[in-house]
Design an enzyme around this catalytic site. Structure first.
Site, PDB file in Angstrom:
ATOM      1  N   PHE A 140      39.468 -26.548  14.736  1.00  0.00           N
ATOM      2  CA  PHE A 140      38.330 -25.619  14.763  1.00  0.00           C
ATOM      3  C   PHE A 140      37.759 -25.487  13.362  1.00  0.00           C
ATOM      4  O   PHE A 140      38.464 -25.126  12.425  1.00  0.00           O
ATOM      5  CB  PHE A 140      38.730 -24.234  15.286  1.00  0.00           C
ATOM      6  N   ASP A 226      40.515 -27.400   5.381  1.00  0.00           N
ATOM      7  CA  ASP A 226      39.848 -26.188   5.858  1.00  0.00           C
ATOM      8  C   ASP A 226      40.883 -25.059   5.831  1.00  0.00           C
ATOM      9  O   ASP A 226      41.685 -24.924   6.752  1.00  0.00           O
ATOM     10  CB  ASP A 226      39.312 -26.426   7.269  1.00  0.00           C
ATOM     11  N   LYS A 255      37.087 -16.179   5.742  1.00  0.00           N
ATOM     12  CA  LYS A 255      37.899 -15.090   6.299  1.00  0.00           C
ATOM     13  C   LYS A 255      38.471 -14.091   5.275  1.00  0.00           C
ATOM     14  O   LYS A 255      37.813 -13.134   4.948  1.00  0.00           O
ATOM     15  CB  LYS A 255      38.978 -15.680   7.196  1.00  0.00           C
TER      16      LYS A 255
END
Ligand SMILES: *Cc1c(COP(=O)(O)O)cnc(C)c1O
Length: 402
Positions: A140, A226, A255
């Site tokens: 993702f 990532d 995040k």
């Protein structure tokens, strides 16, 4: 008060695009690992804004940093020098493999920047044709077109084609498959999550990333990690790559980076970063004074007292993992396996976990369900043993009643 909650649910359906399957909680206030709904109901928060609230809700250092900065200067263009942006970049560079940072506003945007940087570097270094990016199945990377094309799950692509060309997918954790997919003539980068978080907290086999690094080195491909979810202390190290004994060429963050405000970053080595020159890439809001003030407070708090919070994260993660194993012993018919690292932990169930999430909400616990049957637990790094006990007690009650 209940009326108020109902009204929010109703008006949400009326005024917002229907992009989220929302759960029946409307938070109004948060402190530490707890939030309170508009109906004053209290919840123990083991979702933490999906790994965003690393310091918990409204950490005093973050609150004060935002308040002070809001009074001084909120936004100014990247046409000018931004003091807080330099300070945050320096903190990230001094505590990672990287030499340079670029700031944006989200994880998807950070991955867009990384994809653009990798292709631009490769074109300058090797000429046209070496533009392919190999990513993992079940990964993702975000919802914008580049990041979505990088995401190796067809369910996210459905209805949105065509995707951006130049992406190749391989099974995560399979170094042989990666070796076959990477071509010295075509591949410009390998883009991977250190741990597939959204994909069900899938851990890489030991030594996988050392092999990945070697494959990249022998084929002139950049290694892009990532770390949007795994970065900022989540795994007990400031960045997850530090567990693997390797260094990437590019890393993306978002995040947890701002302690709750929207900020993302692309970090890279000098060699790669020089491919970006004035005009190559930009973001109007990227790294503005306000979000960087929050980011500085967040990373400084993570590093203070000899990285106490990272050590605490390791201890609490081990404890949570042990107690999740206890749930498997107690309810073998419902709970299958547990995995994770630091405070990114999962309990895989033998059935879809959406009903479990709802039952937990009824008992005042927020947990996340991902990949259909995986309960994902991402409490703030400040979580205490008593909070973990409380969460496990609630999970235990819910599993017992299944
Ligand atoms: C959440 C996430 C993203 C996307 O971040 P957004 O801020 O939602 O765009 C990208 N990669 C990983 C690994 C993520 O967990």
């Amino acid at each position: 008060m209940l009326m108020e909650t109902e009204k929010i649910f109703e008006e949400s359906a009326r005024y917002l695009m229907d992009t989220y399957g929302r759960l029946p909680v409307a938070p109004r206030k948060g402190r530490g690992v707890r939030i309170w709904g508009v109906d004053d109901r209290e919840y123990l928060d083991f979702v933490g804004g999906i790994a965003v609230n690393v310091l918990g809700h409204c950490h005093p250092k973050v609150v004060v940093a935002i308040q002070k900065q809001a009074q001084r200067l909120i936004h100014v263009s990247n046409l000018y020098y931004i003091e807080n942006q330099v300070k945050l970049a320096r903190l990230l560079v001094e505590n990672s493999f990287a030499d340079k940072a670029f700031f944006c506003n989200s994880g998807a945007e950070a991955n867009e920047g990384a994809i653009k940087l990798a292709r631009k570097y490769s074109r300058a270094a090797y000429g046209d044709g070496k533009y392919e990016i190999v990513t993992a199945l079940n990964s993702f990377h975000g919802r914008t077109y580049g990041a979505l094309s990088a995401t190796g799950q067809t369910r996210f692509h459905a209805g949105f084609g065509p995707m951006l060309p130049g992406f190749v997918y391989v099974p995560f954790g399979d170094a042989e498959a990666l070796k076959k997919a990477v071509s010295p003539g075509r591949t410009c980068a390998v883009l991977l999550e250190p741990i597939q978080a959204e994909g069900g907290v899938r851990m890489p086999p030991p030594d996988y990333f050392r092999q990945v690094r070697e494959i990249c080195d022998t084929s002139g491909a950049l290694l892009v990690l990532d770390e949007v979810q795994t970065g900022m202390g989540r795994t007990g190290e400031l960045f997850a790559y530090k567990h693997f004994g390797i260094k990437p060429d590019i890393m993306t963050l978002a995040k947890g980076l701002g302690g709750g405000v929207p900020i993302g970053a692309v970090l890279g080595t000098d060699r790669v970063a020089q491919a970006f020159t004035p005009g190559s890439h930009a973001a109007t809001f990227g790294g503005n004074p306000l979000v960087c003030a929050s980011g500085i407070a967040t990373i400084q708090t993570l590093l203070e007292d000899d990285q106490y919070l990272l050590e605490h994260c390791k201890r609490m993660g081990a404890l949570l993992s042990k107690k999740l194993s206890g749930l498997i012993k107690a309810y073998p018919e419902h709970a299958r396996s547990t995995r994770g690292i630091g405070l990114l932990q999962a309990l895989e169930l033998a059935r879809p976990c959406a009903p479990v999430v709802r039952e937990c909400i009824g008992r005042g616990l927020l947990v996340n369900c991902t990949a259909e049957n995986v309960l994902r637990l991402m409490p703030p790094l400040i979580v205490q043993e008593t909070d973990i006990d409380q969460a496990i007690d609630i999970l235990s009650e819910v599993l017992k009643k299944l």
